[in-house]
Design a protein around this motif. Structure first.
Motif, PDB file in Angstrom:
ATOM      1  N   MET A 273       0.758  -1.279  -0.113  1.00  9.47           N
ATOM      2  CA  MET A 273       0.031   0.065  -0.116  1.00  9.47           C
ATOM      3  C   MET A 273       0.689   1.344  -0.078  1.00  9.47           C
ATOM      4  O   MET A 273       0.736   2.363   0.786  1.00  9.47           O
ATOM      5  N   THR A 274       1.912   1.184  -0.701  1.00 16.33           N
ATOM      6  CA  THR A 274       2.876   2.321  -0.608  1.00 16.33           C
ATOM      7  C   THR A 274       2.200   3.751  -1.103  1.00 16.33           C
ATOM      8  O   THR A 274       1.699   3.824  -2.411  1.00 16.33           O
ATOM      9  N   GLY A 275       2.312   4.506  -0.211  1.00 17.56           N
ATOM     10  CA  GLY A 275       1.673   5.930  -0.450  1.00 17.56           C
ATOM     11  C   GLY A 275       0.160   6.160  -0.711  1.00 17.56           C
ATOM     12  O   GLY A 275      -0.429   7.098  -1.149  1.00 17.56           O
ATOM     13  N   SER A 276      -0.574   5.033  -0.290  1.00 21.22           N
ATOM     14  CA  SER A 276      -1.891   4.715  -0.580  1.00 21.22           C
ATOM     15  C   SER A 276      -2.849   5.434   0.392  1.00 21.22           C
ATOM     16  O   SER A 276      -4.163   5.521   0.360  1.00 21.22           O
ATOM     17  N   VAL A 277      -2.245   5.490   1.691  1.00 23.01           N
ATOM     18  CA  VAL A 277      -3.087   5.907   2.948  1.00 23.01           C
ATOM     19  C   VAL A 277      -3.272   7.301   3.022  1.00 23.01           C
ATOM     20  O   VAL A 277      -1.990   8.061   3.167  1.00 23.01           O
ATOM     21  N   THR A 278      -4.098   7.889   3.514  1.00 22.54           N
ATOM     22  CA  THR A 278      -4.231   9.218   4.128  1.00 22.54           C
ATOM     23  C   THR A 278      -4.219   9.387   5.353  1.00 22.54           C
ATOM     24  O   THR A 278      -5.069   8.703   6.128  1.00 22.54           O
ATOM     25  N   ALA A 279      -3.248  10.070   5.966  1.00 19.95           N
ATOM     26  CA  ALA A 279      -3.168   9.931   7.428  1.00 19.95           C
ATOM     27  C   ALA A 279      -4.239  11.301   7.917  1.00 19.95           C
ATOM     28  O   ALA A 279      -3.879  12.368   7.254  1.00 19.95           O
ATOM     29  N   ILE A 280      -4.759  11.079   9.082  1.00 15.02           N
ATOM     30  CA  ILE A 280      -5.458  12.246   9.549  1.00 15.02           C
ATOM     31  C   ILE A 280      -4.740  12.436  11.114  1.00 15.02           C
ATOM     32  O   ILE A 280      -4.931  11.281  11.931  1.00 15.02           O
ATOM     33  N   LEU A 281      -4.156  13.635  11.384  1.00 11.01           N
ATOM     34  CA  LEU A 281      -3.642  13.534  12.936  1.00 11.01           C
ATOM     35  C   LEU A 281      -4.486  14.857  13.487  1.00 11.01           C
ATOM     36  O   LEU A 281      -4.514  16.003  13.278  1.00 11.01           O
ATOM     37  N   LEU A 282      -5.194  14.247  14.597  1.00 11.67           N
ATOM     38  CA  LEU A 282      -5.817  15.085  15.361  1.00 11.67           C
ATOM     39  C   LEU A 282      -5.164  16.060  16.413  1.00 11.67           C
ATOM     40  O   LEU A 282      -4.356  15.456  17.239  1.00 11.67           O
ATOM     41  N   ALA A 283      -5.230  17.364  16.112  1.00 11.95           N
ATOM     42  CA  ALA A 283      -4.320  18.124  16.896  1.00 11.95           C
ATOM     43  C   ALA A 283      -5.336  19.372  17.453  1.00 11.95           C
ATOM     44  O   ALA A 283      -4.712  20.298  17.599  1.00 11.95           O
ATOM     45  N   GLY A 284      -6.340  19.000  18.002  1.00 15.50           N
ATOM     46  CA  GLY A 284      -7.345  20.199  18.399  1.00 15.50           C
ATOM     47  C   GLY A 284      -7.095  20.273  19.806  1.00 15.50           C
ATOM     48  O   GLY A 284      -6.444  19.927  20.685  1.00 15.50           O
ATOM     49  N   ALA A 285      -8.022  20.971  20.126  1.00 16.85           N
ATOM     50  CA  ALA A 285      -8.165  21.533  21.861  1.00 16.85           C
ATOM     51  C   ALA A 285      -9.430  20.979  22.407  1.00 16.85           C
ATOM     52  O   ALA A 285     -10.576  21.367  21.743  1.00 16.85           O
ATOM     53  N   ARG A 286      -9.597  20.837  23.527  1.00 17.14           N
ATOM     54  CA  ARG A 286     -10.834  20.375  24.300  1.00 17.14           C
ATOM     55  C   ARG A 286     -11.277  21.946  24.551  1.00 17.14           C
ATOM     56  O   ARG A 286     -10.941  22.873  24.571  1.00 17.14           O
ATOM     57  N   PRO A 287     -12.799  21.733  24.707  1.00 17.28           N
ATOM     58  CA  PRO A 287     -13.525  23.130  25.217  1.00 17.28           C
ATOM     59  C   PRO A 287     -12.951  23.633  26.440  1.00 17.28           C
ATOM     60  O   PRO A 287     -13.224  24.849  26.620  1.00 17.28           O
ATOM     61  N   ILE A 288     -12.626  22.654  27.485  1.00 16.94           N
ATOM     62  CA  ILE A 288     -11.928  23.263  28.744  1.00 16.94           C
ATOM     63  C   ILE A 288     -10.281  23.387  28.568  1.00 16.94           C
ATOM     64  O   ILE A 288      -9.867  22.567  27.969  1.00 16.94           O
ATOM     65  N   PRO A 289      -9.694  24.147  29.386  1.00 17.67           N
ATOM     66  CA  PRO A 289      -8.320  24.399  29.178  1.00 17.67           C
ATOM     67  C   PRO A 289      -7.668  22.990  29.417  1.00 17.67           C
ATOM     68  O   PRO A 289      -8.016  22.372  30.471  1.00 17.67           O
ATOM     69  N   ASP A 290      -6.553  22.552  28.799  1.00 16.84           N
ATOM     70  CA  ASP A 290      -5.993  21.586  28.946  1.00 16.84           C
ATOM     71  C   ASP A 290      -4.970  21.744  30.108  1.00 16.84           C
ATOM     72  O   ASP A 290      -4.017  22.729  29.817  1.00 16.84           O
ATOM     73  N   PRO A 291      -4.574  20.682  31.174  1.00 18.24           N
ATOM     74  CA  PRO A 291      -3.679  20.879  32.234  1.00 18.24           C
ATOM     75  C   PRO A 291      -2.082  20.920  31.666  1.00 18.24           C
ATOM     76  O   PRO A 291      -1.518  21.793  31.957  1.00 18.24           O
TER      77      PRO A 291
END
Length: 260
Positions: free
Chosen positions: A1-19
């Motif tokens: 599967m060389t180069g055929s997969v799309t990666a999604i990297l979640l880099a969001g923030a929660r609604p409340i501040p993260d410690p």
């Protein structure tokens, strides 16, 4: 599967501040340092270095902060990386991204706090997830505690063991959309395993409570309910379920990285 997969990297923030973000004085958790650099850098490099990954989408509410930080500016400059602005929920953001219609399947989704993600984990997951419409990576408790007895996770109990999520998901085709839509309904209760199970029907809930279901069988049954192939990938690496969620996790991760 060389180069055929799309990666999604979640880099969001929660609604409340993260410690971790507050302690580090950074605007979002993925910029918090682990082993001397923002935590997002290590899973991002692991994905981009893997031969199965073609392009990578960083999904976040704050694309601007990554371009502005000298330690993560390389992501904004990488031709195989694009940033997309997400909302407050993972599932709703993922569905919106899919609706754009320009992301080729299969999709591999993971999180910016998966600092220990490496080639071996991706090799196993991609190899075992191929052919499935949806797959989820999990680690059985004995696998983790045999090497890291001090690690604390959230566990779901089934007949074939106690399982914790490894924050790696596979969406092999558009058939996965109804499951993601259900995920959207229950994601606020993702730490409450019984509420998630009840969303899939009374048999799944009762079966789990009475331990008459294996996790593998339960996931396959859920897949059949939605007319798709669903699969558990039982990760060999105990590190697959250790993410940078708490200060104690960061300490453990840094000790593991120091030994690598």
């Amino acid at each position: 599967m060389t180069g055929s997969v799309t990666a999604i990297l979640l880099a969001g923030a929660r609604p409340i501040p993260d410690p971790l973000a507050l302690a580090a004085g950074v605007p979002v958790k993925p910029l918090a340092p682990v082993a001397g650099e923002p935590m997002i850098n290590r899973p991002a490099r692991a994905l981009l270095d893997h031969p199965a990954i073609g392009q990578m989408v960083v999904l976040t509410q704050r694309p601007d902060v990554f371009a502005a930080d000298p330690a993560t500016a390389w992501l904004a400059e990488q031709p195989r990386v694009r940033f997309e602005t997400g909302g407050q929920g993972i599932a709703s953001s993922l569905l919106a991204l899919m609706e754009q219609g320009d992301l080729p399947f299969p999709l591999l989704l993971t999180t910016a706090d998966h600092v220990l993600l490496d080639t071996a984990m991706l090799d196993q997951f991609v190899g075992e997830a191929q052919g499935a419409d949806i797959a989820v990576a999990m680690v059985e408790r004995a696998t983790l505690l045999a090497r890291y007895p001090e690690s604390r996770r959230t566990w779901l109990k089934f007949r074939d063991g106690w399982w914790s999520g490894a924050n790696i998901f596979w969406f092999g085709s558009a058939k996965a959309k109804p499951v993601i839509a259900l995920w959207q309904e229950v994601e606020q209760d993702r730490k409450k395993g019984w509420k998630i199970l009840s969303a899939f029907g009374p048999f799944a809930l009762i079966g789990a409570l009475l331990r008459i279901l294996t996790l593998r069988g339960g996931i396959a049954r859920i897949g059949r309910r939605f007319g798709l192939a669903a699969r558990l990938v039982a990760m060999n690496s105990p590190e697959a379920c250790i993410d940078a969620d708490k200060p104690a996790d960061v300490t453990l991760i840094e000790s593991i990285l120091a030994r690598r």
